[in-house]
Design a protein around this motif. Structure first.
Motif, mmCIF file in Angstrom:
data_model
loop_
_atom_site.group_PDB
_atom_site.id
_atom_site.type_symbol
_atom_site.label_atom_id
_atom_site.label_comp_id
_atom_site.label_asym_id
_atom_site.label_seq_id
_atom_site.Cartn_x
_atom_site.Cartn_y
_atom_site.Cartn_z
ATOM 1 N N ILE A 136 -5.242 66.961 13.405
ATOM 2 C CA ILE A 136 -5.312 66.077 12.242
ATOM 3 C C ILE A 136 -5.047 66.897 10.984
ATOM 4 N N LYS A 137 -4.079 66.464 10.200
ATOM 5 C CA LYS A 137 -3.648 67.210 9.027
ATOM 6 C C LYS A 137 -3.551 66.291 7.818
ATOM 7 N N PRO A 138 -3.707 66.876 6.587
ATOM 8 C CA PRO A 138 -3.368 66.101 5.396
ATOM 9 C C PRO A 138 -1.862 65.907 5.353
ATOM 10 N N GLN A 139 -1.416 64.824 4.724
ATOM 11 C CA GLN A 139 0.006 64.481 4.779
ATOM 12 C C GLN A 139 0.581 64.411 3.373
ATOM 13 N N TRP A 163 -4.258 61.171 5.944
ATOM 14 C CA TRP A 163 -4.315 62.151 7.023
ATOM 15 C C TRP A 163 -4.002 61.421 8.321
ATOM 16 N N GLY A 164 -3.663 62.185 9.309
ATOM 17 C CA GLY A 164 -3.350 61.578 10.595
ATOM 18 C C GLY A 164 -3.077 62.637 11.629
ATOM 19 N N ASP A 165 -2.871 62.195 12.846
ATOM 20 C CA ASP A 165 -2.592 63.121 13.939
ATOM 21 C C ASP A 165 -1.177 63.652 13.774
ATOM 22 N N ALA A 166 -1.069 64.950 13.584
ATOM 23 C CA ALA A 166 0.224 65.560 13.298
ATOM 24 C C ALA A 166 1.153 65.567 14.497
ATOM 25 N N SER A 184 -1.583 56.693 5.491
ATOM 26 C CA SER A 184 -0.227 57.224 5.360
ATOM 27 C C SER A 184 0.400 57.378 6.743
ATOM 28 N N THR A 185 1.717 57.189 6.827
ATOM 29 C CA THR A 185 2.398 57.233 8.126
ATOM 30 C C THR A 185 2.884 58.628 8.493
ATOM 31 N N GLY A 186 2.693 59.618 7.618
ATOM 32 C CA GLY A 186 3.114 60.977 7.932
ATOM 33 C C GLY A 186 4.423 61.339 7.265
ATOM 34 N N THR A 206 -2.135 74.709 -12.470
ATOM 35 C CA THR A 206 -0.709 74.401 -12.526
ATOM 36 C C THR A 206 -0.521 72.905 -12.357
ATOM 37 N N ILE A 207 0.573 72.403 -12.895
ATOM 38 C CA ILE A 207 0.889 70.995 -12.733
ATOM 39 C C ILE A 207 2.357 70.867 -12.345
ATOM 40 N N GLY A 208 2.618 70.041 -11.348
ATOM 41 C CA GLY A 208 3.977 69.890 -10.864
ATOM 42 C C GLY A 208 4.094 68.678 -9.967
ATOM 43 N N PRO A 209 5.321 68.396 -9.497
ATOM 44 C CA PRO A 209 5.530 67.209 -8.677
ATOM 45 C C PRO A 209 4.942 67.362 -7.285
ATOM 46 N N SER A 210 4.371 66.298 -6.789
ATOM 47 C CA SER A 210 3.822 66.282 -5.438
ATOM 48 C C SER A 210 4.254 64.981 -4.779
ATOM 49 N N GLY A 211 4.200 64.969 -3.444
ATOM 50 C CA GLY A 211 4.645 63.778 -2.742
ATOM 51 C C GLY A 211 4.132 63.728 -1.331
ATOM 52 N N GLY A 212 4.864 63.044 -0.466
ATOM 53 C CA GLY A 212 4.424 62.763 0.889
ATOM 54 C C GLY A 212 3.836 61.369 0.956
ATOM 55 N N THR A 213 3.689 60.844 2.168
ATOM 56 C CA THR A 213 3.042 59.536 2.277
ATOM 57 C C THR A 213 1.573 59.631 1.890
ATOM 58 N N SER A 214 1.060 60.859 1.722
ATOM 59 C CA SER A 214 -0.268 61.046 1.142
ATOM 60 C C SER A 214 -0.322 60.547 -0.290
#
Length: 644
Positions: A198-201, A370-373, A404-406, A531-539
Motif C-alpha cells: 500500500i503506497k501513497p499515490q 492510497w492503494g495497493d501498488a 484515487s485510482t493510482g 519549498t513550493i512547487g507543482p504536485s500531482g497524481g490521482t492523490s
C-alpha cells in the motif's frame, strides 16, 4: 428502477463471506483447537505466498499484532440499504443511520464479541481492544501461538513490491477456525505482509536544475521552448507548468466565492503525521491565493502508542501525501473543517485509520489517496472484503468515500499484467481518475484531456519515444474493469459492455492529476527547508473531488449528506454538469521527467517532451465513459447539480 444489491464474485480465493453471524448461547464455552472440528477460511492467503516463493519460516517468539475481523449480521441487507439511501427517488433516500443504529442492526452482537474474545484468550492471545463499531478485535501473540490458534504456519516468501524484491511473511496455508466461530469471523488481518504494497499515490517533480524554474510556464503557452522541435501546432505545445494557484484550480471547476464548504468536514486518511502540516498549509496559502486555516479548522486523530515502521514505510513520503491532500481539499472548500486520521504504520494501519474515520462519523467525506501498488488481487480476498464492510457502513451513515485510482496506468509495469487497483475497485467507493489540464491566462482550458503520459527524449534533433522498463509510459491514472466485482446497477448503460465485461469498472469521475500541469503545494522537508512547487497524481484528484462533494453538501438543504456518490454521479451522465473528456493532441517540454511509483523514466536533466493521452499502454480517454476519466470531469455546473 428496482434496486438489487451489488454483488461480489465468489472467486476461487473465496471472496464471499457468511451473510449472518452465528448466534451463541450465553453459556457456551469456547472450544479448543480440535482440528477435526475446524473449517478453512478461504481467501486468507495472498496470491504471492506460493510454495515456489517460500524462503523460510518465522521464529516462534516473533510477536505480531493481528485483527480478528467480525462479520456483519446481514451483509446483503447492508448492501441493499447503502444503495437505497444514496439513490435519489427511493423511499430510503437520505435516511442515513447513526453509528449506534448501524451497530444495533448490522454489527456483530455483544454475545458474539464476547465469545470470540474468550476463544482468543483461551488460545493464548492477548486481546488489546475492540473497535467501537465491532468490525475488529485487536490482539497480539507470539508467532507460535498464532500458528496453533489459526491452524497454519507463518513463513517468509520472496515477492516483488512496487518493483523491489522483498521477503514477506504470510500463512503457508489458509487459516482455519473452529466451526462454531466461522460464521462470526471473516478473517484475521496482520498474519501476512500484503499491506506493505500500500503506497501513497502522488508525485512531485524531482529537484529542478537552475534553469528548470525559469522555463516553467505560469499558464499554458506562457513559456514555450522554441529551441526544440515543435511536435504540435502553435498553442498546443507548452513548457511544463509551474503549478496552478488556488484561484486557477477553483476556476477549473467553475467555483465562485459562495462555494466554500462551510458547515461540513472533510476526512483524510493517511499514514504518519507531518509536524509542519499546519504551518506549511498556512505558509502555502499566501502563494496559492487561498485563506489560511482558521484556529479550529484542522484537527488530527493520532493512533494510541505513537508511530512505528517509519523508515520501512518512508514516513516522509506520507508527510507529502498528507500535505497535498489537506491543501487540495482546503483550496476547493476553504471553509470546511478538515480532520486527518493518521495510521501508526503503512503496514496494515491504514485500515485501522479508515475504520476510525467511519466509526467516529465526524466527517462527511473520507478521502483516500492510497492503494495497493500491485493490483487488486495482491491483498487476500478476505482482507478486501473487510474494507468493503467498513465502506458499507460509511455509506449507510451518509459518508461519501473517494479513492484515487493510482498513477501507474493499468499497473502492468509493476505487476506484469493488466489489473485494476484496490480499494479503488471497491463497489462502495467513488474511484477518482485523472486529467491533464492546460489553462490559459484567463483560466479557461486550452487543453483538457485524460492523464496518460508518453515520454520522449530529444536525440539527434528528433523526439524519440523512451524505451524504459515500461516503454514510453510516463505515468497516468489507473483504470479498467475489476476482476473481482460485478457491475453495479448505477453503471448499467454507462460503461461499454466490451470494456467492463459485466464487472465493476473504474474510474467513476476524474479531476486534475498530471503533475506537469499540477497544483502548487508547499512543504517543509527533512532539512527544515520550505519549498513550493507543482504536485500531482490521482492523490491530488481524490481530495479535489472530496472538496467538490462538500461544496455540494453546503449547497444542499440543511447541509445534508449524500452517502455513496456514484448513483447521483451516474444520474448526471451526459448532462452539462460533467465534461466528457477525449484525447487532445498536445504536449509539454520539460527539463526533467517526473518520477511516479511504478513507472520508469529518465532520471537526469535533459530535454524531454511529454505527449498527452496517446495510449502508451491500453488506457485512453474516449467519448462517453472511459477507463481514464470515467464519466468525465466536473464542469461549472457540477456542484449545483450534485446538490440536488
Amino acid at each position: 428502477m428496482p434496486l438489487r444489491p451489488w454483488r461480489t464474485t465468489a472467486v476461487a480465493s473465496g471472496l464471499a463471506v457468511a451473510a449472518a453471524v452465528t448466534a451463541f448461547p450465553a453459556s457456551a464455552q469456547p472450544s479448543g483447537g480440535d482440528q477435526d472440528d475446524r473449517t478453512v477460511v478461504a481467501g486468507s492467503t495472498p496470491s504471492w505466498a506460493t510454495s515456489q516463493a517460500k524462503t523460510g519460516d518465522v521464529a516462534d517468539d516473533a510477536v505480531r499484532h493481528v485483527q480478528i475481523a467480525l462479520s456483519l449480521r446481514d451483509q446483503a441487507g447492508a448492501e441493499r440499504l447503502a444503495a437505497a439511501v444514496a439513490t435519489p427517488g427511493t423511499a430510503e433516500h437520505g435516511k442515513f443511520l447513526t453509528p449506534q443504529q448501524f451497530v444495533e442492526r448490522f454489527a456483530a452482537s455483544d454475545e458474539t464479541v464476547t465469545h470470540v474474545r474468550d476463544w482468543l484468550t483461551q488460545q493464548g492471545l492477548a486481546v488489546t481492544g475492540v473497535s467501537a463499531n465491532r468490525h475488529f478485535i485487536d490482539a497480539q501473540a507470539p508467532t507460535g501461538v498464532l500458528e496453533k490458534a489459526f491452524g497454519t504456519q507463518l513463513s517468509t516468501f520472496r515477492s516483488q513490491v512496487s518493483g523491489r524484491v522483498q521477503d514477506l511473511v504470510a500463512p503457508a496455508s489458509p487459516i482455519s477456525l473452529p466451526r462454531e466461530l466461522r460464521g462470526a469471523v471473516t478473517t484475521v488481518l496482520g498474519l501476512d505482509d500484503s499491506a506493505k504494497a500500500i503506497k501513497p499515490q502522488h508525485t512531485a517533480p524531482s529537484a529542478p536544475g537552475a534553469n528548470a524554474v525559469q522555463h516553467c510556464a505560469r499558464w499554458w503557452g506562457e513559456q514555450n521552448n522554441a529551441e526544440v522541435p515543435q511536435k504540435y501546432p502553435a498553442g498546443s505545445q507548452s513548457n511544463s507548468l509551474c503549478g496552478y494557484t488556488g484561484p486557477s484550480v477553483r476556476a477549473m471547476y467553475g467555483l465562485n466565492p459562495g462555494h466554500h464548504g462551510a458547515g461540513t468536514t472533510v476526512g483524510i486518511v493517511g499514514a504518519y503525521n507531518s509536524p509542519t502540516l499546519v504551518a506549511d498549509t498556512n505558509r502555502a496559502a499566501g502563494h496559492l491565493g487561498v485563506p489560511p486555516l482558521a484556529a479550529d479548522q484542522y484537527s488530527a486523530v493520532l493512533p494510541d502508542g505513537g508511530f512505528t515502521d517509519e523508515k520501512e514505510c518512508d514516513a516522509e513520503g506520507w508527510y507529502g501525501e498528507q500535505t497535498l491532500d489537506v491543501q487540495a481539499s482546503h483550496t476547493i472548500a476553504p471553509n470546511a473543517k478538515i480532520r486527518y486520521y493518521a495510521a501508526k504504520t503503512c503496514i496494515g494501519g491504514l485500515y485501522d485509520a479508515f475504520n476510525k474515520a467511519v466509526q467516529d462519523n465526524a466527517v462527511d467525506v473520507i478521502s483516500n489517496s492510497w492503494g495497493d501498488a500491485d493490483g487488486e488481487r495482491r491483498l487476500p480476498a478476505a482482507t478486501r472484503d473487510q474494507f468493503n464492510s467498513m465502506a458499507l457502513q460509511a455509506g449507510i451513515q451518509g459518508q461519501s468515500v473517494t479513492v484515487s485510482t493510482g498513477d501507474a496506468g493499468n499497473n502492468s509495469g509493476m505487476v506484469g499484467r493488466i489489473t485494476a487497483g484496490f480499494p479503488a475497485s471497491s463497489p462502495w467507493v467513488t474511484a477518482v481518475g485523472g486529467t491533464t489540464v492546460g489553462l490559459g491566462q484567463d483560466n479557461k482550458p486550452k487543453v483538457l484531456t485524460g492523464w496518460e503520459n508518453t515520454g520522449n527524449t530529444l536525440s539527434g534533433g528528433q523526439w524519440v519515444p523512451q524505451r524504459d522498463a515500461d516503454g514510453p509510459f510516463a505515468g497516468g491514472a489507473g483504470g479498467g474493469p475489476s476482476a473481482l466485482y460485478d457491475a453495479p446497477d448505477w453503471q448499467a448503460g454507462a460503461v461499454p459492455a466490451e470494456v467492463a465485461h459485466g464487472k465493476r469498472a473504474v474510474p467513476d469521475i476524474a479531476a486534475l492529476a498530471d503533475s506537469y500541469t499540477g497544483m502548487l503545494v508547499g512543504q517543509t522537508d527533512s532539512r527544515g527547508q520550505f519549498t513550493i512547487g507543482p504536485s500531482g497524481g490521482t492523490s491530488l484528484a481524490a481530495p479535489l473531488v472530496a472538496g467538490l462533494a462538500v461544496d455540494a453538501q453546503q449547497a444542499r438543504a440543511g447541509t445534508a449528506r449524500a452517502g455513496l456518490l456514484n448513483p447521483a454521479l451516474y444520474a448526471l451522465k451526459g448532462s452539462p454538469a460533467i465534461i466528457d473528456v477525449t484525447p487532445q493532441k498536445a504536449g509539454v517540454w520539460t527539463p526533467s521527467m517526473h518520477s511516479l511509483p511504478g513507472t520508469s523514466v529518465p532520471g537526469g536533466q535533459g530535454s524531454y517532451l511529454v505527449d498527452f493521452d496517446t495510449r502508451p499502454q491500453n488506457l485512453q480517454s474516449a467519448p462517453g465513459w472511459d477507463t481514464v476519466t470515467g464519466l468525465g470531469t466536473p464542469s461549472a455546473g457540477f456542484v449545483a447539480a450534485l446538490a440536488k
